[in-house]
Design an enzyme around this catalytic site. Structure first.
Site, PDB file in Angstrom:
ATOM      1  N   ALA A 116       0.793  -1.244   0.000  1.00  0.00           N
ATOM      2  CA  ALA A 116       0.000   0.000   0.000  1.00  0.00           C
ATOM      3  C   ALA A 116       0.816   1.281   0.000  1.00  0.00           C
ATOM      4  O   ALA A 116       0.240   2.371   0.024  1.00  0.00           O
ATOM      5  CB  ALA A 116      -0.903   0.010   1.248  1.00  0.00           C
ATOM      6  N   GLY A 164       3.419   3.376  -5.638  1.00  0.00           N
ATOM      7  CA  GLY A 164       2.902   2.900  -6.918  1.00  0.00           C
ATOM      8  C   GLY A 164       1.397   2.682  -6.955  1.00  0.00           C
ATOM      9  O   GLY A 164       0.613   3.484  -6.438  1.00  0.00           O
ATOM     10  N   PHE A 165       0.995   1.575  -7.581  1.00  0.00           N
ATOM     11  CA  PHE A 165      -0.431   1.290  -7.767  1.00  0.00           C
ATOM     12  C   PHE A 165      -1.151   0.996  -6.447  1.00  0.00           C
ATOM     13  O   PHE A 165      -2.334   1.279  -6.306  1.00  0.00           O
ATOM     14  CB  PHE A 165      -0.619   0.110  -8.728  1.00  0.00           C
ATOM     15  CG  PHE A 165      -0.347   0.456 -10.159  1.00  0.00           C
ATOM     16  CD1 PHE A 165      -1.170   1.356 -10.826  1.00  0.00           C
ATOM     17  CD2 PHE A 165       0.722  -0.094 -10.851  1.00  0.00           C
ATOM     18  CE1 PHE A 165      -0.941   1.699 -12.157  1.00  0.00           C
ATOM     19  CE2 PHE A 165       0.969   0.242 -12.179  1.00  0.00           C
ATOM     20  CZ  PHE A 165       0.131   1.136 -12.827  1.00  0.00           C
ATOM     21  N   ALA A 220       5.281  -5.786  -5.245  1.00  0.00           N
ATOM     22  CA  ALA A 220       6.339  -5.954  -6.249  1.00  0.00           C
ATOM     23  C   ALA A 220       7.609  -6.158  -5.443  1.00  0.00           C
ATOM     24  O   ALA A 220       8.023  -5.268  -4.709  1.00  0.00           O
ATOM     25  CB  ALA A 220       6.452  -4.732  -7.139  1.00  0.00           C
ATOM     26  N   TYR A 264       0.623  -6.896 -16.164  1.00  0.00           N
ATOM     27  CA  TYR A 264       1.026  -6.056 -17.292  1.00  0.00           C
ATOM     28  C   TYR A 264       1.172  -6.925 -18.528  1.00  0.00           C
ATOM     29  O   TYR A 264       1.541  -8.095 -18.438  1.00  0.00           O
ATOM     30  CB  TYR A 264       2.352  -5.340 -16.972  1.00  0.00           C
ATOM     31  CG  TYR A 264       2.785  -4.419 -18.087  1.00  0.00           C
ATOM     32  CD1 TYR A 264       2.013  -3.310 -18.404  1.00  0.00           C
ATOM     33  CD2 TYR A 264       3.917  -4.683 -18.842  1.00  0.00           C
ATOM     34  CE1 TYR A 264       2.374  -2.474 -19.464  1.00  0.00           C
ATOM     35  CE2 TYR A 264       4.290  -3.848 -19.894  1.00  0.00           C
ATOM     36  CZ  TYR A 264       3.507  -2.749 -20.198  1.00  0.00           C
ATOM     37  OH  TYR A 264       3.860  -1.929 -21.238  1.00  0.00           O
ATOM     38  N   TYR A 279       9.553  -9.018 -20.998  1.00  0.00           N
ATOM     39  CA  TYR A 279       8.435  -8.919 -20.060  1.00  0.00           C
ATOM     40  C   TYR A 279       7.463 -10.087 -20.233  1.00  0.00           C
ATOM     41  O   TYR A 279       7.594 -11.112 -19.582  1.00  0.00           O
ATOM     42  CB  TYR A 279       7.719  -7.550 -20.131  1.00  0.00           C
ATOM     43  CG  TYR A 279       6.938  -7.338 -18.855  1.00  0.00           C
ATOM     44  CD1 TYR A 279       7.471  -6.616 -17.795  1.00  0.00           C
ATOM     45  CD2 TYR A 279       5.707  -7.956 -18.668  1.00  0.00           C
ATOM     46  CE1 TYR A 279       6.790  -6.512 -16.588  1.00  0.00           C
ATOM     47  CE2 TYR A 279       5.015  -7.864 -17.470  1.00  0.00           C
ATOM     48  CZ  TYR A 279       5.563  -7.131 -16.439  1.00  0.00           C
ATOM     49  OH  TYR A 279       4.896  -7.051 -15.250  1.00  0.00           O
TER      50      TYR A 279
HETATM   51  P1  NAI Z   1       5.989  -0.533  -6.241  1.00  0.00           P
HETATM   52  O1  NAI Z   1       7.425  -0.951  -6.145  1.00  0.00           O
HETATM   53  O2  NAI Z   1       5.692   0.915  -6.384  1.00  0.00           O
HETATM   54  O3  NAI Z   1       5.161  -1.053  -4.941  1.00  0.00           O
HETATM   55  C1  NAI Z   1       5.409  -2.265  -4.342  1.00  0.00           C
HETATM   56  C2  NAI Z   1       4.719  -2.334  -2.985  1.00  0.00           C
HETATM   57  O4  NAI Z   1       4.960  -3.646  -2.432  1.00  0.00           O
HETATM   58  C3  NAI Z   1       5.235  -1.344  -1.928  1.00  0.00           C
HETATM   59  O5  NAI Z   1       4.162  -0.918  -1.123  1.00  0.00           O
HETATM   60  C4  NAI Z   1       6.180  -2.199  -1.073  1.00  0.00           C
HETATM   61  O6  NAI Z   1       6.347  -1.751   0.269  1.00  0.00           O
HETATM   62  C5  NAI Z   1       5.425  -3.503  -1.105  1.00  0.00           C
HETATM   63  N1  NAI Z   1       6.255  -4.672  -0.795  1.00  0.00           N
HETATM   64  C6  NAI Z   1       7.306  -5.184  -1.489  1.00  0.00           C
HETATM   65  N2  NAI Z   1       7.761  -6.292  -0.873  1.00  0.00           N
HETATM   66  C7  NAI Z   1       6.985  -6.497   0.220  1.00  0.00           C
HETATM   67  C8  NAI Z   1       6.961  -7.478   1.240  1.00  0.00           C
HETATM   68  N3  NAI Z   1       7.805  -8.488   1.275  1.00  0.00           N
HETATM   69  N4  NAI Z   1       6.027  -7.340   2.221  1.00  0.00           N
HETATM   70  C9  NAI Z   1       5.140  -6.295   2.223  1.00  0.00           C
HETATM   71  N5  NAI Z   1       5.120  -5.360   1.258  1.00  0.00           N
HETATM   72  C10 NAI Z   1       6.033  -5.458   0.276  1.00  0.00           C
HETATM   73  O7  NAI Z   1       5.380  -1.394  -7.428  1.00  0.00           O
HETATM   74  P2  NAI Z   1       4.226  -1.145  -8.504  1.00  0.00           P
HETATM   75  O8  NAI Z   1       4.877  -0.811  -9.788  1.00  0.00           O
HETATM   76  O9  NAI Z   1       3.141  -0.328  -7.974  1.00  0.00           O
HETATM   77  O10 NAI Z   1       3.732  -2.658  -8.681  1.00  0.00           O
HETATM   78  C11 NAI Z   1       2.599  -3.191  -8.043  1.00  0.00           C
HETATM   79  C12 NAI Z   1       2.000  -4.264  -8.949  1.00  0.00           C
HETATM   80  O11 NAI Z   1       1.593  -3.649 -10.173  1.00  0.00           O
HETATM   81  C13 NAI Z   1       2.998  -5.360  -9.333  1.00  0.00           C
HETATM   82  O12 NAI Z   1       2.329  -6.586  -9.392  1.00  0.00           O
HETATM   83  C14 NAI Z   1       3.439  -4.937 -10.734  1.00  0.00           C
HETATM   84  O13 NAI Z   1       3.895  -6.020 -11.509  1.00  0.00           O
HETATM   85  C15 NAI Z   1       2.117  -4.375 -11.261  1.00  0.00           C
HETATM   86  N6  NAI Z   1       2.238  -3.515 -12.446  1.00  0.00           N
HETATM   87  C16 NAI Z   1       3.165  -2.528 -12.526  1.00  0.00           C
HETATM   88  C17 NAI Z   1       3.257  -1.756 -13.684  1.00  0.00           C
HETATM   89  C18 NAI Z   1       4.276  -0.652 -13.810  1.00  0.00           C
HETATM   90  O14 NAI Z   1       4.502  -0.189 -14.915  1.00  0.00           O
HETATM   91  N7  NAI Z   1       4.868  -0.195 -12.740  1.00  0.00           N
HETATM   92  C19 NAI Z   1       2.344  -1.961 -14.823  1.00  0.00           C
HETATM   93  C20 NAI Z   1       1.337  -2.954 -14.582  1.00  0.00           C
HETATM   94  C21 NAI Z   1       1.313  -3.732 -13.446  1.00  0.00           C
END
Ligand code: NAI
Length: 397
Positions: free
Chosen positions: A48, A51-52, A139, A224, A234
């Site tokens: 939370a 990112g998303f 992620a 994605y 990817y």
């Molecule tokens: P991000 O890196 O911004 O956020 C990741 C989140 O996961 C953070 O809140 C982090 O604290 C948390 N996290 C990571 N490891 C953890 C753990 N062991 N325990 C608890 N929390 C943990 O990543 P983003 O880009 O928002 O990715 C989120 C999802 O969206 C992923 O599944 C990604 O593949 C997907 N996605 C991302 C795209 C992009 O272009 N960035 C496009 C489409 C999907």
């Protein structure tokens, strides 16, 4: 302390608390400006803090006054050492939510562990009773399997054959060729273990057993797809195998939730600059060409625009949730529009170090990258002495 960006490759070692707070405020303002979302009232977001996931939490809380519990894995600050940006984002989110009279609590720890699942379930029982929406937005490059204690690492590699194409160092704008050797079977399996759907299913299973999922609960994970140029690294690479697994898991979860009328979906989101995506070779070059094209066409969105649209137009529009033939929600529809993709393909063919500044949105990429860490926001005085030791109001560890 005076906090400046200290960038190393695709990460920044420092983060600015006031810049992160500004980022959260901007996202809240955007959601409020789009009106009420007839969404859920009790929401758990796993992942939370950035990112998303962060944008999903903000869309829930400020689109529909939802109570939110956020789970994330961030480093807290200490005297002279800044926290990771997700820490500051969460501190700012809780401040804003509390000021708006909204329930918001956060759990900082490894979401893959049994302990964090248990703590989260207990917190839901104690404060909310049940949740109506569970967002799974992790992620991570590593995952410790709680059953065996084995640590798995994901890789970002092609499968079957070596991949060679262009990439960009987004700091310098230098376009060069990158070659990546194909993954072996073990690397593929490990990536699926980390970024596939196993842990998502474990969360939902544990929560269902504990009775904390409301009747009609929705759960959502993010995926994605992207264009042909990024396919080898990817969608047809190791991470793509993990996404295939995640998408297949949605069907299993939906089956397991039948008795409480619950449903699991995967939403396919747009390519955006986040900490996760900056680490993937080739993607930054694609994103800089995509940003330029989508901005010119007035179609550009960031995480918050994507999540606001996902909630308002797809999940909670009052109509049946629209999906593709694989039951996925497509909020990458504007990215994948044929006119957008044709233009990006044309630009990809000619992109080089000399022209990228003009044909791509390198400046936009860099700015978004700095924004991730709380830098580059208007209205923040980066020369001022700033308190780096900021607490998240409710944190449970
Ligand atoms: P991000 O890196 O911004 O956020 C990741 C989140 O996961 C953070 O809140 C982090 O604290 C948390 N996290 C990571 N490891 C953890 C753990 N062991 N325990 C608890 N929390 C943990 O990543 P983003 O880009 O928002 O990715 C989120 C999802 O969206 C992923 O599944 C990604 O593949 C997907 N996605 C991302 C795209 C992009 O272009 N960035 C496009 C489409 C999907």
């Amino acid at each position: 302390m005076i906090i400046e960006p200290r960038i190393r490759g695709f990460i920044c070692l420092t983060a600015h608390p006031e810049g992160c707070a500004q980022n959260v405020k901007n996202q809240i303002e955007y959601v409020k400006s789009k009106g009420k979302i007839n969404g859920p009232k009790r929401v758990l977001v796993i992942g939370a803090s950035t990112g998303f996931g962060l944008a999903s939490r903000i869309a829930s809380a400020f689109g529909n006054q939802a109570s939110t519990i956020g789970v994330f894995f961030e480093k807290e600050p200490s005297e002279g050492k800044t926290a990771t940006p997700g820490w500051y984002n969460s501190a700012a989110f809780e401040n804003e939510a509390t000021a708006a009279g909204l329930y918001a609590k956060s759990i900082n720890g490894d979401a893959f562990s049994n302990e964090i699942k248990e703590q989260t379930i207990n917190l839901i029982k104690q404060d909310l009773g049940q949740v109506d929406l569970v967002i799974y937005s992790l992620a991570s490059p590593v995952r410790k399997d709680p059953k065996t204690d084995i640590l798995y690492r994901s890789t970002l590699k092609p499968i079957g054959q070596k991949f060679t194409d262009k990439t960009v160092d987004f700091h310098t704008g230098k376009v060069s060729e990158v070659s990546i050797e194909p993954a072996n079977e073990e690397e593929i399996a490990n990536t699926v273990k980390v970024m596939g759907g196993e842990d998502w299913a474990m969360w939902i299973n544990d929560m269902k057993q504990a009775g904390v999922l409301a009747d009609g609960v929705l759960t959502l994970a993010y995926s994605y797809i992207g264009p042909e140029v990024t396919e080898p690294v990817y969608r047809k690479g190791t991470i793509g195998q993990a996404k295939d697994h995640l998408e297949a898991t949605a069907f299993e979860i939906t089956n397991s939730l039948e008795s409480i009328n619950g449903k699991a979906y995967v939403s396919v989101n747009k390519a955006l600059v986040t900490q996760a995506s900056s680490a993937i070779p080739v993607i930054p070059l694609y994103i800089s060409l995509l940003y330029k094209t989508m901005k010119e066409k007035g179609l550009h969105e960031g995480c918050i625009e994507q999540m606001q649209r996902l909630f308002q137009d797809r999940l909670y529009s009052g109509k049946e949730i629209p999906t593709d033939d694989k039951n996925r929600i497509r909020i990458d529809d504007w990215e994948m529009r044929s006119d957008v993709q044709e233009k990006v393909k044309e630009l990809w063919a000619i992109a080089n170090t000399d022209n990228l500044d003009k044909i791509g949105d390198l400046a936009g990429y860099k700015n978004d990258f700095l924004n991730l860490f709380g830098f580059g926001f208007e209205g923040v005085n980066y020369k001022a002495d700033t308190n780096e030791v900021v607490a998240v109001l409710s944190i449970k560890i």
